[in-house]
Design a protein around this motif. Structure first.
Motif, short mmCIF file in Angstrom:
data_model
loop_
_atom_site.label_atom_id
_atom_site.label_comp_id
_atom_site.label_asym_id
_atom_site.label_seq_id
_atom_site.Cartn_x
_atom_site.Cartn_y
_atom_site.Cartn_z
N ARG A 37 0.80 -1.23 0.00
CA ARG A 37 0.00 0.00 0.00
C ARG A 37 0.83 1.28 0.00
O ARG A 37 0.41 2.28 -0.59
CB ARG A 37 -0.97 -0.01 1.19
N ILE A 110 -7.40 3.11 -4.78
CA ILE A 110 -7.21 2.67 -3.39
C ILE A 110 -8.39 1.82 -2.94
O ILE A 110 -8.23 0.81 -2.24
CB ILE A 110 -7.02 3.88 -2.46
N GLY A 111 -9.60 2.20 -3.37
CA GLY A 111 -10.77 1.40 -3.02
C GLY A 111 -10.97 0.22 -3.95
O GLY A 111 -11.28 -0.89 -3.51
N TYR A 112 -10.79 0.45 -5.25
CA TYR A 112 -11.08 -0.61 -6.23
C TYR A 112 -10.10 -1.77 -6.11
O TYR A 112 -10.48 -2.92 -6.24
CB TYR A 112 -11.03 -0.02 -7.64
N GLU A 114 -8.28 -2.66 -3.45
CA GLU A 114 -7.96 -2.76 -2.02
C GLU A 114 -7.25 -4.06 -1.69
O GLU A 114 -6.30 -4.09 -0.91
CB GLU A 114 -9.24 -2.63 -1.20
N MET A 115 -7.69 -5.16 -2.27
CA MET A 115 -7.12 -6.47 -1.94
C MET A 115 -6.20 -6.99 -3.04
O MET A 115 -5.83 -8.17 -3.03
CB MET A 115 -8.26 -7.49 -1.72
N TRP A 119 -0.15 -3.68 -6.35
CA TRP A 119 -0.18 -2.24 -6.12
C TRP A 119 1.07 -1.54 -6.63
O TRP A 119 0.99 -0.52 -7.30
CB TRP A 119 -0.32 -1.97 -4.61
N TRP A 358 -17.26 -3.63 -9.68
CA TRP A 358 -16.43 -4.03 -8.55
C TRP A 358 -17.15 -4.99 -7.61
O TRP A 358 -16.60 -6.02 -7.23
CB TRP A 358 -15.97 -2.78 -7.79
N HIS A 453 -17.52 1.94 -1.34
CA HIS A 453 -17.04 2.67 -0.17
C HIS A 453 -16.38 3.99 -0.58
O HIS A 453 -16.15 4.27 -1.74
CB HIS A 453 -16.11 1.79 0.69
N PRO A 455 -13.44 5.62 -0.77
CA PRO A 455 -12.37 5.96 -1.73
C PRO A 455 -12.82 5.94 -3.19
O PRO A 455 -12.18 6.58 -4.03
CB PRO A 455 -11.32 4.85 -1.47
#
Length: 619
Positions: A37, A110-112, A114-115, A119, A358, A453, A455
């Motif tokens: 991240r 950052i939201g899309y 996330e997992m 990155w 998403w 969410h 972000p």
């Protein structure tokens, strides 16, 4: 302070480049304890600094003449390669748009993602894209613009192929790279062919040269055709348009940039080259023809798609086709307004639908529906993005389409008809998407699809607000005409085409008419749905020809080239084996062999002299 930032505005591309380089250690897993991240946060900070720098510099450039900065790079053998930077309101404004959209795309990512495990690589490539696009906006040299476009082509390949374990992703990245490479190859030919004619690659000097140029029409026509091939590939124009459709397999945050500013990179170079391209009426007509075919064809294809990303990608190709028309008829201001309006609206549309993809785990519009109550923010963003893309006053595209159509009203009214038709078809396509995604009853894939969410919602809301206020921004910069000066006929045609497309499509898709809607003639529907069979034509012509040539080259390599090499090797092997059994090992035998060889060689070299003497002796 503002003056200092203006003088150092050439540093803006370096911010993103530094951010991309700093993110690399998290890409191969060198830094593991923190997770990947921090790579995103580092790039986010550098992009914010680039946006802030360019925004303050834009205020300092307004109502001031353009400045040019020269950075010597290479001078040898009569070739002077100097990096020329154009610091003007247009170039700095382009950087504000690029950095601003990239900043929002990175927050969205950052939201899309996330997992996601990629990155470091993803944000490094976003930094590369931002640096390349900002450098292209500043660059005032055709040769270095070509170099930057090549870097962006590589970046597209790497970014589309981020999830390289999926076959469709690999295919999309490969096709995007190869299709763009075809255009880039012809562009390189045009770049090299223009140097002997103009003696410069500087855009400003090229414009001055074009005003008094006296060149062979055939030569400048061929060179200009090669020059527009590169922008054709970048802007996804027919027949180099398929890559944008397949590149949709990449991550949605990268699609935000690709649909907004990456495709506009080719349009930017095309606008810069407009004075040179206008030297050939044939090339101007070719640009108009390519743009018209792509705009109408892509608008029709978008209506028949069921993939949400593909619907939007074809709409982008259609509006880039209008940019080609604007450059072909020498309306650079309308072309720039089209690029800006498309960038804002296309990015907003991708953000609004990206959240649906998403958490709905599908992008098939036939499997969605009823999301208006569950995702009101995304629905409002989609409406604003759609109205900003079509000719709906007072939003952005209305003014761009208005300026383009108004300039053609007296001279080429048939092009006004194409613009009105494309606007109506785009309204039909976007209304259809809205009705299938947000209207009706929720289907299985959309029953549990809440709003994304923060972000992902935050950048969408910021861009929504900017899209609504874009007319006020343009008005404050004195870039919009007065209502009194508007051509009322053109304005009414644009308004009615937008209203007609939206109302007719809404009446069909919000009613109880069975869906999907099918045309009376299935052949016509398949023709549009399958991209006018362009992929099949490619397979039967270009791909088949390349495959046959490759097989022929392989046969020649194996049976001719390898055959000769193998024959020489076999002869050497047989000769060695025969010598092994015919030599006695005595010194006098080797001496005799050497003397015999020298004698034969001497006779062969001196044969012309002895042959003449022998003939004289006989006759």
């Amino acid at each position: 302070m503002a003056q200092f930032l203006l003088e150092t505005v050439w540093l803006v591309p370096c911010y993103a480049l530094i951010g991309g380089l700093l993110a690399l250690p998290w890409s191969p897993g060198i830094i593991r304890k923190t997770g990947p991240r921090p790579a995103g946060y580092v790039n986010l900070l550098m992009t914010f600094l680039a946006f802030l720098h360019s925004l303050i510099a834009l205020q300092a450039t307004w109502n001031h003449p353009p400045q040019e900065v020269f950075i010597p790079w290479l001078s040898t053998a009569g070739l002077d390669l100097t990096i020329a930077l154009d610091i003007s309101s247009i170039s700095v404004g382009a950087m504000v748009t690029i950095t601003g959209l990239n900043l929002l795309a990175q927050i969205y990512a950052i939201g899309y993602m996330e997992m996601d495990w990629g990155w470091g690589r993803f944000y490094s490539l976003l930094g590369l894209f931002e640096a390349g696009l900002c450098a292209l906006a500043l660059c005032n040299n055709l040769f270095f613009s070509y170099v930057i476009l090549e870097i962006l082509t590589l970046g597209t390949y790497l970014l589309v192929g981020l999830w390289f374990s999926q076959p469709l992703v690999v295919t999309g990245a490969r096709d995007a790279f190869l299709t763009k490479r075809v255009g880039d190859l012809f562009l390189l030919i045009g770049v090299l062919g223009l140097w002997p004619l103009a003696g410069t690659w500087n855009y400003t000097e090229l414009a001055e040269w074009a005003t008094t140029a006296d060149v062979n029409p055939t030569v400048i026509g061929l060179v200009s055709l090669a020059l527009i091939a590169g922008p054709m590939g970048k802007c996804a124009q027919f027949p180099l348009h398929l890559w944008l459709d397949e590149a949709m397999e990449g991550p949605v945050p990268s699609t935000i940039l690709r649909n907004s500013v990456v495709v506009a990179s080719g349009a930017w170079v095309l606008i810069k080259l407009q004075p040179v391209l206008s030297l050939s009426p044939i090339v101007s007509s070719a640009m108009v023809g390519i743009g018209a075919v792509t705009a109408l064809g892509a608008s029709l294809i978008a209506i028949a798609q069921i993939d949400l990303k593909r619907c939007q990608s074809y709409s982008v190709s259609a509006y880039m086709g209008l940019v080609f028309i604007a450059v072909g008829v020498q309306q650079e201001e309308a072309a720039l307004l089209l690029v800006l309006a498309n960038a804002i609206s296309a990015a907003l549309l991708v953000m609004s639908t990206g959240g649906i993809i998403w958490n709905s785990i599908t992008q098939d519009v036939t499997q969605l529906g009823g999301l208006w109550k569950r995702r009101p923010i995304s629905a409002i963003a989609f409406i604003v993005g759609s109205l900003g893309l079509i000719g709906f006053p007072p939003l952005g595209s209305f003014w761009a389409l208005m300026e383009l159509a108004d300039g053609l009203w007296e001279t080429q009214p048939w092009l006004v008809g194409i613009i009105i038709g494309v606007n109506a078809l785009t309204a039909v396509s976007l209304t259809r998407e809205f009705a299938l995604v947000f209207g009706g009853k929720a289907k299985q894939m959309a029953q549990r699809s809440p709003e994304a969410h923060w972000p992902m919602v935050l950048p969408m809301m910021i861009l929504l607000g900017f899209s609504l206020n874009l007319p006020f921004v343009l008005q404050s910069l004195s870039l919009l005409p007065d209502w009194v000066d508007l051509n009322k006929d053109v304005a009414l045609l644009l308004n009615w085409s937008s209203i007609f497309g939206c109302t007719i499509t809404g009446a069909i898709y919000f009613s109880n008419i069975p869906k999907p809607i099918r045309l009376p003639w299935k052949g016509l529907q398949d023709l549009i749905a399958y991209d006018f069979y362009t992929p099949n034509i490619y397979r039967m012509t270009i791909i088949f020809t390349v495959a046959q040539i490759s097989q022929l080259a392989d046969m020649i390599d194996r049976f001719v080239v390898d055959g000769i090499v193998n024959l020489v090797g076999l002869f050497s092997l047989l000769g060695g084996e025969s010598l092994k059994y015919s030599t006695s090992g005595q010194t006098q035998f080797y001496a005799f062999t050497v003397l015999l060889g020298v004698g034969v060689l001497g006779m062969w070299v001196s044969w012309p002299f002895w042959g003449v003497q022998f003939l004289d002796l006989i006759f």
